[in-house]
Design a protein around this motif. Structure first.
Motif, mmCIF file in Angstrom:
data_model
loop_
_atom_site.group_PDB
_atom_site.id
_atom_site.type_symbol
_atom_site.label_atom_id
_atom_site.label_comp_id
_atom_site.label_asym_id
_atom_site.label_seq_id
_atom_site.Cartn_x
_atom_site.Cartn_y
_atom_site.Cartn_z
ATOM 1 N N GLU A 220 24.610 7.559 54.766
ATOM 2 C CA GLU A 220 23.903 7.604 52.965
ATOM 3 C C GLU A 220 22.813 6.984 54.175
ATOM 4 O O GLU A 220 22.983 6.993 55.174
ATOM 5 N N ASN A 225 23.722 7.360 48.311
ATOM 6 C CA ASN A 225 23.774 9.127 49.059
ATOM 7 C C ASN A 225 23.492 10.275 48.906
ATOM 8 O O ASN A 225 22.478 9.641 48.500
ATOM 9 N N LEU A 227 21.657 13.803 49.133
ATOM 10 C CA LEU A 227 22.174 15.268 48.849
ATOM 11 C C LEU A 227 20.870 15.429 49.015
ATOM 12 O O LEU A 227 19.754 15.854 49.145
ATOM 13 N N THR A 237 26.546 18.321 50.139
ATOM 14 C CA THR A 237 26.402 16.055 50.176
ATOM 15 C C THR A 237 27.885 15.962 51.360
ATOM 16 O O THR A 237 28.959 16.382 50.871
ATOM 17 N N ARG A 249 26.628 10.462 41.937
ATOM 18 C CA ARG A 249 26.964 11.930 43.515
ATOM 19 C C ARG A 249 28.082 12.891 42.556
ATOM 20 O O ARG A 249 27.765 14.358 42.429
ATOM 21 N N GLU A 266 30.567 20.163 49.771
ATOM 22 C CA GLU A 266 30.967 18.856 49.829
ATOM 23 C C GLU A 266 31.560 19.259 51.186
ATOM 24 O O GLU A 266 32.843 19.497 50.927
ATOM 25 N N CYS A 283 20.909 9.607 45.762
ATOM 26 C CA CYS A 283 21.587 9.556 44.247
ATOM 27 C C CYS A 283 22.450 8.656 44.077
ATOM 28 O O CYS A 283 23.341 7.619 45.639
#
Ligand code: PLP
Ligand code: COI
Length: 341
Positions: A220, A225, A227, A237, A249, A266, A283
């Protein structure tokens, strides 16, 4: 409610004290009743646990004015739970989740004149935190703590609003395997200060941290985070035990699947895959979704096909839907919005 005379449209992400803050103190194994106060100063021992061994955890959330003039807070129950998880990991007493929600209600109500008007692009940032207050000199947890929450009206986290960002793949690590990357502890942000100052000096907006064990997976940034959107419109993500479980997120994943009908993955994201992505965004509560235009890995540039002038089309849809829910233009999923009455 008459609003303060503030130039809402030109606010940056900075601290502006508002009238009231909420304080509760923990002593002899219990939190006191807590109250609102106008006193913005904290007086603690020179040897307080927070000052010596960084025993502090925090949260960040926002209050908005909706299109129909209500004051709302976005998913504060998840912040209450995350603060509890953070506190427990640092051997601090959790602030009860129901009391957290009550404190936020009181705090936002008391500062309602600072909740930016609908359409201004600004919001009221809420910063709750807990820190060790009594003297600690041997390495051990404090016995006394303060829970405090203040508000400050804010604009966009990144200067330039929605202008795509340029990100540097950092040579520094933010979090260690089995460490504290998954909680919101002040110490994680202290770790990132040298890295962000260095990145800014070199002309970058933010850092991309890779997993510190193998330096091959995307983790990150210092405050948000990642995306990604693939060329066939799948939202991807990173999943990792060493990143903060972003509430934004988690909300965007729901929005992507249930509002926009997009496929979501994810999963661990190898850095190697980034060059094949169509769009990228950061995000978080402060970042909302900030588009990334370029990622630079030791001089090697990865330019997102979405370019350096605007958000990619899927990122834009995610942004519009999320902010639509937050501002009351779109119906929110059950339990996402706490109205302040
Ligand atoms: N990652 C880090 C390191 C953060 O500081 C934040 C901000 O809270 C986020 C991610 C985004 O989390 P959230 O969406 O819950 O604000
Ligand atoms: C937030 O988004 O609430 C954060 O705490 C991130 C920080 C960089 C301001």
């Amino acid at each position: 409610m008459e609003k303060k005379n503030i130039d809402w449209g030109n606010l940056g992400f900075a601290y502006m004290p508002t009238e009231k803050r909420y304080v509760s103190n923990y002593k002899d194994g219990a939190w006191d009743d807590g109250c609102l106060t106008e006193d913005d100063k904290v007086v603690i021992s020179e040897c307080a646990g927070v000052l010596q061994y960084a025993q502090t955890v925090f949260e960040g959330m926002k209050a908005y004015t909706t299109e129909d003039g209500r004051t709302v807070v976005f998913r504060p129950d998840l912040n209450a739970k995350r603060l509890k998880d953070s506190a427990e990991r640092l051997e601090m007493p959790a602030f009860p989740e129901d009391r957290f929600l009550d404190a936020i209600r009181q705090l936002v109500k008391a500062n309602e004149a600072y909740v930016p008007p609908y359409g201004s692009g600004a919001s009221l940032y809420i910063r709750p935190y807990i820190f060790g207050t009594n003297p600690v000199i041997g390495v051990k947890p404090a016995d006394e703590y303060q829970f405090r929450a203040f508000t400050t009206p804010v604009g966009p986290y990144f200067k330039g609003g929605v202008k795509p960002l340029t990100i540097k793949v950092s040579d520094f690590d933010r979090a260690a395997p089995h460490g504290t990357g998954h909680i919101k502890a002040g110490l994680n942000y202290a770790m990132s200060l040298h890295a962000i100052v260095t990145a800014h000096e070199e002309g970058y907006d933010e850092n991309m941290y890779l997993d510190s064990a193998t330096r091959t997976y995307v983790e990150e940034t210092g405050g948000a985070n990642f995306l990604f959107i693939t060329k066939d419109n799948t939202v991807v993500t990173p999943k990792s035990n060493t990143i903060l479980p972003s509430i934004t997120r988690r909300s965007l994943i729901y929005v992507a699947e249930h509002y926009l009908g997009l496929k979501v993955e994810e999963r661990p994201v190898p850095f190697e895959e980034v060059k094949d992505m169509a769009e990228c965004g950061l995000c978080g509560t402060a970042a909302v979704i900030s588009p990334v235009g370029k990622i630079v890995d030791h001089g090697k540039e990865i330019c997102m096909p979405s370019g350096m002038t605007q958000m990619g089309p899927i990122t834009q849809k995610l942004y519009d839907t999320l902010t639509g829910i937050q501002m009351g233009r779109l119906e929110a999923p059950e339990g996402w919005i706490m109205e302040i009455k």
